[in-house]
Write a protein that holds these residues in place. Structure first.
Motif, PDB file in Angstrom:
ATOM      1  N   HIS A 323       0.829  -1.230  -0.091  1.00  0.00           N
ATOM      2  CA  HIS A 323       0.102   0.034   0.141  1.00  0.00           C
ATOM      3  C   HIS A 323       0.858   1.246  -0.162  1.00  0.00           C
ATOM      4  O   HIS A 323       0.696   2.249  -0.614  1.00  0.00           O
ATOM      5  N   SER A 326       2.692   1.748  -3.511  1.00  0.00           N
ATOM      6  CA  SER A 326       1.630   1.780  -4.668  1.00  0.00           C
ATOM      7  C   SER A 326       0.891   3.078  -4.357  1.00  0.00           C
ATOM      8  O   SER A 326       0.546   3.742  -5.242  1.00  0.00           O
ATOM      9  N   GLU A 328      -1.854   3.006  -2.987  1.00  0.00           N
ATOM     10  CA  GLU A 328      -3.227   2.607  -3.342  1.00  0.00           C
ATOM     11  C   GLU A 328      -3.605   1.433  -2.214  1.00  0.00           C
ATOM     12  O   GLU A 328      -2.478   0.419  -2.122  1.00  0.00           O
ATOM     13  N   TYR A 329      -4.911   1.236  -1.727  1.00  0.00           N
ATOM     14  CA  TYR A 329      -5.230  -0.019  -0.946  1.00  0.00           C
ATOM     15  C   TYR A 329      -5.413  -1.195  -1.848  1.00  0.00           C
ATOM     16  O   TYR A 329      -6.741  -1.467  -1.846  1.00  0.00           O
ATOM     17  N   LEU A 330      -4.384  -1.741  -2.429  1.00  0.00           N
ATOM     18  CA  LEU A 330      -4.744  -2.784  -3.542  1.00  0.00           C
ATOM     19  C   LEU A 330      -5.086  -3.785  -2.924  1.00  0.00           C
ATOM     20  O   LEU A 330      -5.930  -4.573  -3.774  1.00  0.00           O
ATOM     21  N   TRP A 333      -8.870  -3.903  -3.631  1.00  0.00           N
ATOM     22  CA  TRP A 333      -9.319  -3.945  -4.955  1.00  0.00           C
ATOM     23  C   TRP A 333      -9.727  -5.315  -5.416  1.00  0.00           C
ATOM     24  O   TRP A 333      -9.311  -6.307  -4.878  1.00  0.00           O
ATOM     25  N   ARG A 337     -10.012  -5.195 -11.395  1.00  0.00           N
ATOM     26  CA  ARG A 337      -9.017  -3.648 -11.275  1.00  0.00           C
ATOM     27  C   ARG A 337      -7.676  -3.712 -11.049  1.00  0.00           C
ATOM     28  O   ARG A 337      -6.864  -3.291 -11.571  1.00  0.00           O
ATOM     29  N   LEU A 341      -4.559  -2.688 -13.672  1.00  0.00           N
ATOM     30  CA  LEU A 341      -3.479  -1.889 -13.138  1.00  0.00           C
ATOM     31  C   LEU A 341      -2.017  -2.490 -13.721  1.00  0.00           C
ATOM     32  O   LEU A 341      -1.172  -2.044 -14.277  1.00  0.00           O
TER      33      LEU A 341
END
Length: 488
Positions: A323, A326, A328-330, A333, A337, A341
Motif C-alpha cells: 500500500h 503503490s 493505493e489500498y490494493l 481492489w 481492477r 493496473l
RNA sequence: GGGCCGCUAGCUCAGUUGGCAGAGCAUCUGACUUUUAAUCAGAGGGUCGGGGGUUCAAUCCCCCCGCGGCUCACCA
C-alpha cells in the motif's frame, strides 16, 4: 574422433612426439613428493634443494637463461632455469615445453637481481603435456589485465580455463564451497540431522513449478525430477526427526535468467516446536555463518550497493508495504481492477486471480527497494498453501520471504499441520493448477493426519546466497557447469 | 516464446559510407646467461558463426538458421 587440428595443436603434438622420442614419458603415472608453491614462498631463500610442481603460465627466454612462472592451487612462483644448472636432457626438454604444460622442478631458492624469489632449477620433469593451447593472460605494471578470457559462453563451456585464468571466478567457487560447508556446520552444531530424500519422484510437490519429466523403463511409468524437498522433509518431522535438513538440487522446467537456473541448490530445513519467527533467527544465523565463511565482513558489496548483514533484519509486512509503495489500498481492489493496473504497468495481462496479481504488483512496487536484508512477512493466504494462518486473521499467513539486494533468498513459514485444512487446500489447488494433474500427495497428508508438531520451515536458495556474498550478477557465475544449449 | 545487442586469427578486440582482412598477446625461426606485459629482427596463421539473396564485387546490405548476452513474459 581425433582432436580438432590447428596450427597450435599440431605444433604441440609434434613436440609431444619429440619428447617421446627422447625416451621421456609425457604423462608419468606418479610424481615424487613436492611442496605447494605457497610453502616455498614462506620458506624463502635456502640452499636446500626443494621440489615443487605446477602449470607453466609464462615463459621469458633470454638465451641460456629462461624464466618461467608456474602456478598451483596455492599460488605462483618464478623458475630461474639456466643451461649450466641443468643436464642436457633437461635443457632439451625445456625447448619442447609450452605454456600450459604441467611440470615438476627441484632446486634451491634465491632472490633475483630484481628481487623476486625464484627456484634455481636443477632438475626438470614433465608431468603432463598440454596439447591444446590456452589463452594467455598478462598483467601490466598498472595491474591491468590483458587478453583475459571474458566471453560468457567460453567461460561456461570451458570452466577449466576460467578457473585457471580468472581469479575472481576461482575464488567465487572456493567461497561457494566454504559457504555450504559453513551452513552444514551451523546446522549440525544445532543438532539438525542432514538427510537425503528422493530426487526421482512419482508425485512432485512442495512448490508451484513445472517439473522435468522422465520415464522409468522397468516400471513403465512416468516420473519427475523433484521441484522441492518440502513434502518429504515434513514427513520426517512427523516421524520425530524434529530438526532436519537437506541441501540438494531442485529442478524446475522453466525459463532461465539472471536469477533462475533450471537446476539449483536449495537448503530446506524443518524444525519442530517453533514457528516462522524461529526461522527468521535461523536465516539470520545462516547468513552470518555463510558470510564469515566467504570472508565477507559485516558489510557486503553487491552490484554497487553496500549491504549491511548485521542482524536483526528489517521486517516488512506484505500488505502495508504494498500500500505504501503503490499509494493505493490494493488489497481491497477486486481482481479485474488489479488486472487492469498490472496491464497498464506492462506486467502481463494473462493473470486473473487476485493473489497472483498482488504478488506481481508487490514484485513491481516493493521488491526493488529491498536492498538491505529484509523479511517480507504476513503473506495473503492464497499465496501460501502450505503455511499456517495467523490466529487473529485467517486472510494472512505466518510466512516470510527474505530479500537481500532485491533477490529473493528464502521462503519460510509456520508449517500448516492441520490435515483437514491442508487436504482441502491441496485438492482445490490440484484441481485448478496447470502444475498438477489432479493428484495430491496422499503420503504427505497421511503424515499430517498422524500428527506433526507445530514447526517452522525454511528454504534458502544457496546459489543466490552465493551471488550476494560474492558479488556475482548472474546465478550462472555461481554454478560450475550451468546448463547451456548444445553446441552445433 | 517476444524485443534488443553480439559472433572477425588460439585469446582480447579494431575495421570496411560494399573494393586484396588488421593490431596486441600467443605461435614459428634467429639473437640474447637475473627477466617479469622481457627486448630486438624476421615469418606463418582467417569458411569474418552457417546457409541463401542483392551486386561487377558482400565480412559489411537483405532474408533464414545457429549460439550467446541483456531484457520482457513464464516462474510461491
Amino acid at each position: 574422433m581425433a582432436i580438432e587440428e590447428n596450427e597450435f595443436i599440431s605444433n604441440r603434438l609434434e613436440k609431444l612426439a619429440g619428447i617421446r622420442e627422447m625416451g621421456i614419458a609425457p604423462y608419468p603415472a606418479h610424481t615424487p613428493d613436492r611442496l605447494p608453491v605457497e610453502n616455498l614462498r614462506s620458506i624463502g631463500e635456502t640452499e636446500e634443494v626443494l621440489c615443487t610442481s605446477g602449470r607453466i603460465m609464462a615463459k621469458r627466454k633470454h638465451g641460456k637463461t629462461v624464466f618461467c612462472d608456474i602456478t598451483d592451487q596455492t599460488g605462483r612462483i618464478q623458475l630461474f632455469i639456466n643451461k649450466k644448472n641443468l643436464d642436457e636432457v633437461g635443457w632439451e626438454l625445456l625447448g619442447k615445453l609450452d605454456l600450459g604444460d604441467v611440470i615438476l622442478v627441484s632446486g634451491t631458492l634465491f632472490i633475483t637481481r630484481t628481487g623476486e624469489l625464484s627456484v634455481r632449477v636443477e632438475t626438470l620433469l614433465l608431468l603432463a603435456k598440454a596439447v591444446r593451447p590456452m589463452p594467455v593472460v598478462k598483467t601490466d605494471a598498472d595491474g591491468e589485465m590483458h587478453d583475459s578470457v571474458s566471453a560468457p559462453d567460453f567461460i561456461y563451456r570451458h570452466r577449466c580455463i576460467d578457473l585457471m585464468l580468472n581469479l575472481d571466478s576461482k575464488n567465487r567457487f572456493i567461497a561457494r564451497s566454504r559457504i555450504i560447508s559453513a551452513v552444514r556446520g551451523y546446522l549440525d552444531s544445532e543438532n539438525f540431522l542432514e538427510v537425503e530424500t528422493p530426487v526421482l519422484q512419482q508425485i512432485y510437490g512442495g512448490a508451484a513449478a513445472d517439473p522435468f519429466v522422465s520415464h522409468y523403463n522397468s516400471m513403465d511409468e512416468e516420473c519427475y525430477l523433484r521441484i522441492a524437498t518440502e513434502l518429504y522433509l515434513k514427513r520426517l518431522v512427523a516421524g520425530g526427526i524434529h530438526r532436519v535438513y537437506e541441501i540438494g538440487k531442485d529442478f524446475r522446467n522453466e525459463g532461465v535468467d539472471r536469477t533462475h537456473s533450471p537446476e539449483f541448490t536449495q537448503l530446506e530445513l524443518y524444525e519442530a516446536w517453533t514457528d516462522y519467527n524461529g526461522m527468521m533467527t535461523r536465516f539470520e544465523d545462516i547468513v552470518q555463518a555463510a558470510a564469515k565463511a566467504a570472508g565477507v565482513g559485516p558489510v557486503a558489496k553487491f552490484g554497487g550497493h553496500e549491504i549491511d548483514l548485521a542482524p536483526p533484519f528489517k521486517r516488512v509486512p506484505f500488505i502495508p508495504a504494498l500500500h505504501e509503495k503503490s499509494g493505493e489500498y490494493l488489497f481491497d481492489w477486486d481482481a479485474e481492477r488489479l488486472s487492469g493496473l498490472a496491464t497498464r504497468l506492462g506486467l502481463g495481462n494473462d493473470i486473473r486471480d487476485k493473489p497472483a496479481l498482488l504478488d506481481k504488483l508487490f514484485d513491481h512496487y516493493v521488491t526493488p527497494s529491498l536492498i538491505q536484508p529484509s523479511f517480507v512477512v504476513d503473506y495473503p493466504v492464497e499465496l501460501s498453501p502450505l503455511a499456517k494462518q495467523k490466529a487473529d486473521n485467517p486472510r494472512i499467513t505466518e510466512r516470510f520471504e527474505a530479500f537481500i539486494a532485491g533477490l529473493e533468498l528464502a521462503n519460510a513459514f509456520s508449517e500448516q499441520n492441520d490435515p483437514i485444512y491442508q487436504r482441502e487446500v491441496l485438492e482445490k489447488q490440484a484441481a485448478q493448477s496447470k502444475h498438477r494433474s489432479g493428484v495430491v500427495d496422499e503420503e504427505f497428508l497421511y503424515a499430517l493426519e498422524v500428527g506433526m508438531p507445530p514447526s517452522g520451515g525454511l528454504g534458502i536458495g544457496i546459489d543466490r546466497l552465493v551471488m550476494v556474498l560474492t558479488d556475482a550478477m548472474s546465478i550462472r557465475d555461481t554454478i560450475l557447469f550451468p546448463h547451456l544449449r548444445r553446441e552445433q
